[in-house]
Design an enzyme around this catalytic site. Structure first.
Site, PDB file in Angstrom:
ATOM      1  N   GLU A  92      -3.548   9.547   0.395  1.00 48.66           N
ATOM      2  CA  GLU A  92      -2.818   8.499   1.133  1.00 48.66           C
ATOM      3  C   GLU A  92      -2.625   7.238   0.288  1.00 48.66           C
ATOM      4  O   GLU A  92      -1.559   6.636   0.295  1.00 48.66           O
ATOM      5  CB  GLU A  92      -3.611   8.147   2.402  1.00 48.66           C
ATOM      6  N   ASP A  93      -3.678   6.827  -0.457  1.00 49.27           N
ATOM      7  CA  ASP A  93      -3.666   5.507  -1.095  1.00 49.27           C
ATOM      8  C   ASP A  93      -3.415   5.508  -2.597  1.00 49.27           C
ATOM      9  O   ASP A  93      -3.256   4.447  -3.187  1.00 49.27           O
ATOM     10  CB  ASP A  93      -5.023   4.806  -0.851  1.00 49.27           C
TER      11      ASP A  93
END
Length: 739
Positions: A92-93
């Site tokens: 996600e990051d």
């Protein structure tokens, strides 16, 4: 925060220390292969998050390590789960992709990380319907791997533990969502310690003054409680030692959240809460004498203290579906206070604290076999997931009904034990046995007595379902079913009935249009749909089938069609010229135009709330203000949780209905000459009409002449006339009329 070289060096050491701690506290024994995988995941996460910092200023990597520690120690999952927890924010990051994770760690870890990423990337900007949709997607991932949910709960727990640096409005939003979704889910999976911590942390942010007040009072009374627990358990410990029962006696304070709940529910002060703590007796035993020792300890405790017979909870003979086992008794001590005593073996205690993971330990080896209770839970979840018709908020509400509610245990006539959510009815039980049994339910017996299908069941009831091949679901069934499976199947059956009525309506419409010299073609159907302000062609056919659109209405349409100017003008007024009829051959929509309030569905004065602006068709509830005014709020209104938790006594049911489909009561009077089989002919004639429900029937015969009264539920006068015409044709009936 200044990131000096010295600080970064210290941070690096702290990260290495956290990693060692993670391996040391793991509940499950890790093989060398496991340690290699976890080390690789740790190094990948450190590399991926090296530029990131949390709002508090600390390196971001501390968060995935903390989540992995919760997963490893407090929940006690396997190396695969610890690996996935370390990597849960990587896709996600950072620049890592899912295929990178799959290549490095295999398909299972990648699938779990994918599930966690799907949950996290959904935006949630304060709209509860989005939170609910988020939750629904989370539940869909549960089908693939339950570890997705468990790691997500661990992630949420660590976020709740480290929320101090966030803005107050964000703290309240996350805390509310935690109370609404994650705490009940943790409870349902059997993670009781985590559930308690999530609830207490949520209260810390949603009601900080209350939280701090109760916390300080607990601290003030801590010494008193400890000395009280020592004196309470002294005699019992001596008696247990005498019987050579190896055990440990602990005192446990009730959680801040549960004390707050009791204060609110009973409108009492902190000092008036009599059971602020519980005594826990944890004994050592072999599998063979585990049950015997539990009851022996029960006998010893009740020799010293008088038990409350209504408060005995035997979850050893019938464990909860989460796998929880224990004996709970409430006893009165000499000073007149009630004290809860929980009796558990070391094995039961471990399962109570670790839930899901402890089942592995007692399953001989590390095979991935869920406990039976977890299977039941997953099956119920599957039932809820199968119902695609629900919007996200309804889905969450029904899911909560099924899985968060307390359980009851009821028996079949054969003596099999069935678990149902508290509040389940006899009809819910029928659908629990089998869908076909539910669909053909004609009646029910509880403990040998015939009861209404709406009868709310209690633990220990023996329930028998009476079926008939002629029985079929009706709309009223939705009013007394609480389980998602039952509601879903009833709705499907009702929709099938509606479709059958629509097919009949199409044929009726064809005949009626023919008498007006109009063909039943697509163009004319579309015109009629717009003329009657409907949405689909099926709406039109259905309403013709039930008689809402009758001869008069069809003649109005025919006369408007014959006048081109009127037709053009009306169409201009009714809709924009580009509007197209929704071509959904099997959809019958509702035309919501009336609001009914309360259990008895009264039509009362109301105003629509400005905070959420509900419109006809929305799922709503009614809230009575201090001045007695009724305000209508959407179920997913931002204020809904606060209103429903703080002012539950002012909440009323409310729902939008389609007035064209509303049912009315009609009394039919019959007279004539009595004859063999006449009554069955009359009831058969009425039951042929799928849209009519017979409520009551009474007949009396006097010297060959009979008088009868039938009460039916109908949608309009046309339906009554149709029944009357059919009844008059039965041999022996002289008169049939509406009273």
């Amino acid at each position: 925060m200044e990131l000096t070289e010295e600080y970064l060096e210290q941070e690096k050491k702290a990260i290495a220390q956290e990693y060692k701690e993670l391996l040391r506290i793991s509940y499950r024994s890790l093989t060398d292969e496991d340690k290699v995988m976890i080390r690789k995941a740790f190094e990948t996460a450190v590399e991926a998050h090296k530029e990131q910092r949390r709002k508090s200023g600390e390196a971001y990597i501390f968060h995935p390590i903390a989540v992995a520690k919760i997963v490893a120690s407090e929940i006690g999952l396997d190396a695969t789960s610890i690996t996935a927890a370390l990597l849960h924010d990587v896709v996600e990051d950072t620049e890592y992709t899912l295929s990178d994770i799959e290549q490095m760690f295999g398909e299972t870890v990648a699938r779990i990380v994918d599930g966690l990423t799907k949950i996290s990337t959904l935006k949630s900007d304060g709209d509860i319907s989005l939170q609910a949709e988020n939750f629904r997607k989370m539940l869909l991932t549960l089908n693939d791997d339950i570890r997705v949910i468990i790691i997500k709960i661990a992630d949420r727990l660590h976020n709740m533990q480290t929320m101090d640096a966030m803005r107050p409005d964000k703290q309240v939003k996350i805390a509310s969502e935690t109370l609404y979704i994650y705490a009940p889910l943790a409870h349902r999976i059997g993670l009781y310690n985590i559930k308690t911590e999530l609830e207490d942390l949520s209260l810390k942010y949603t009601e900080p003054e209350v939280y701090n007040d109760i916390l300080s009072k607990i601290k003030d009374s801590k010494e008193d409680i400890e000395s009280y627990i020592q004196s309470f358990s002294g005699q019992i410990k001596q008696a247990l030692d005498k019987e050579s029962i190896a055990c440990e006696i602990k005192g446990r304070h009730k959680s801040i959240f549960s004390i707050r709940k009791k204060i609110k529910a009973q409108n009492i002060s902190f000092d008036e809460v009599y059971d602020k703590f519980a005594i826990r007796i944890i004994y050592e035993s072999t599998p063979d004498d585990e049950k015997f020792l539990a009851w022996k300890i029960y006998s010893i405790v009740t020799d010293f203290y008088r038990p409350n017979p209504t408060r005995l909870r035997d979850w050893i003979s019938a464990p909860k579906s989460t796998g929880y086992e224990a004996l709970h008794i409430t006893v009165m001590e000499p000073e007149g206070r009630w004290v809860e005593v929980q009796i558990r073996s070391a094995r039961m205690n471990e399962i109570a604290e670790k839930g899901y993971a402890a089942h592995y330990k007692y399953k001989h080896g590390d095979q991935d076999v869920e406990e039976q209770g977890l299977d039941i839970w997953l099956n119920r979840l599957q039932d809820a997931l199968e119902n695609n018709e629900l919007n996200a908020v309804d889905f969450v509400e029904q899911f909560k009904l099924n899985l968060y509610a307390k359980e009851i245990f009821v028996f079949t006539p054969q003596g099999d034990l069935k678990s149902l959510p508290k509040g389940a009815t006899a009809l819910d039980f029928a659908f629990t046995i089998h869908t076909d049994v539910g669909m053909q339910t004609r009646g029910a017996k509880v403990n040998g007595k015939i009861v209404p299908l709406s009868k709310v069941l209690k633990s220990g009831n023996q329930v028998e379902i009476i079926t008939s091949s002629n029985a079929k679901p009706n709309k009223n069934w939705l009013d007394f079913t609480n389980t998602a499976k039952a509601r879903s199947k009833i709705k499907s059956a009702l929709n099938a009935t509606k479709k059958q009525v629509a097919e009949d309506g199409k044929e009726i419409l064809k005949r009626k249009l023919k008498s007006q010299k109009i063909d039943l073609n697509e163009k004319n159907v579309n015109e009629m749909v717009n003329f009657f302000k409907l949405k689909t062609s099926q709406d039109l056919f259905y309403r013709v089938g039930i008689g809402t659109i009758d001869n008069v209405a069809i003649k109005d349409y025919a006369s408007s069609k014959s006048n081109a100017f009127v037709s053009f003008f009306k169409n201009k007024m009714r809709r924009p010229s580009k509007t197209q009829v929704k071509d959904t051959s099997d959809e019958i929509t509702e035309k919501y135009d009336q609001l009914v309030i309360g259990d008895d569905e009264q039509k009362l004065d109301y105003t629509l709330a400005n905070c959420c602006h509900p419109i006809p068709g929305d799922s709503v509830f009614a809230f009575t203000t201090a001045s007695g005014e009724i305000k209508i709020h959407k179920k997913n209104c931002p204020n809904a949780i606060q209103l429903q938790s703080n002012y539950a006594y002012r909440i009323l049911k409310a729902r939008w209905i389609d007035s064209s489909q509303e049912e009315f009561t009609a009394n039919i009077k019959l007279t004539g000459i009595d004859g063999l089989g006449l009554l069955s002919e009359i009831t058969a004639e009425i039951s042929k009409n799928m849209t009519i429900n017979m409520q009551s029937i009474s007949f009396k015969s006097n010297d060959g002449v009979f008088e009868g009264k039938i009460v039916v539920k109908v949608k309009n006068n046309a339906e009554v006339n149709k029944i009357l015409n059919r009844l008059k044709k039965i041999e022996g009936i002289d008169k049939a009329f509406r009273e």
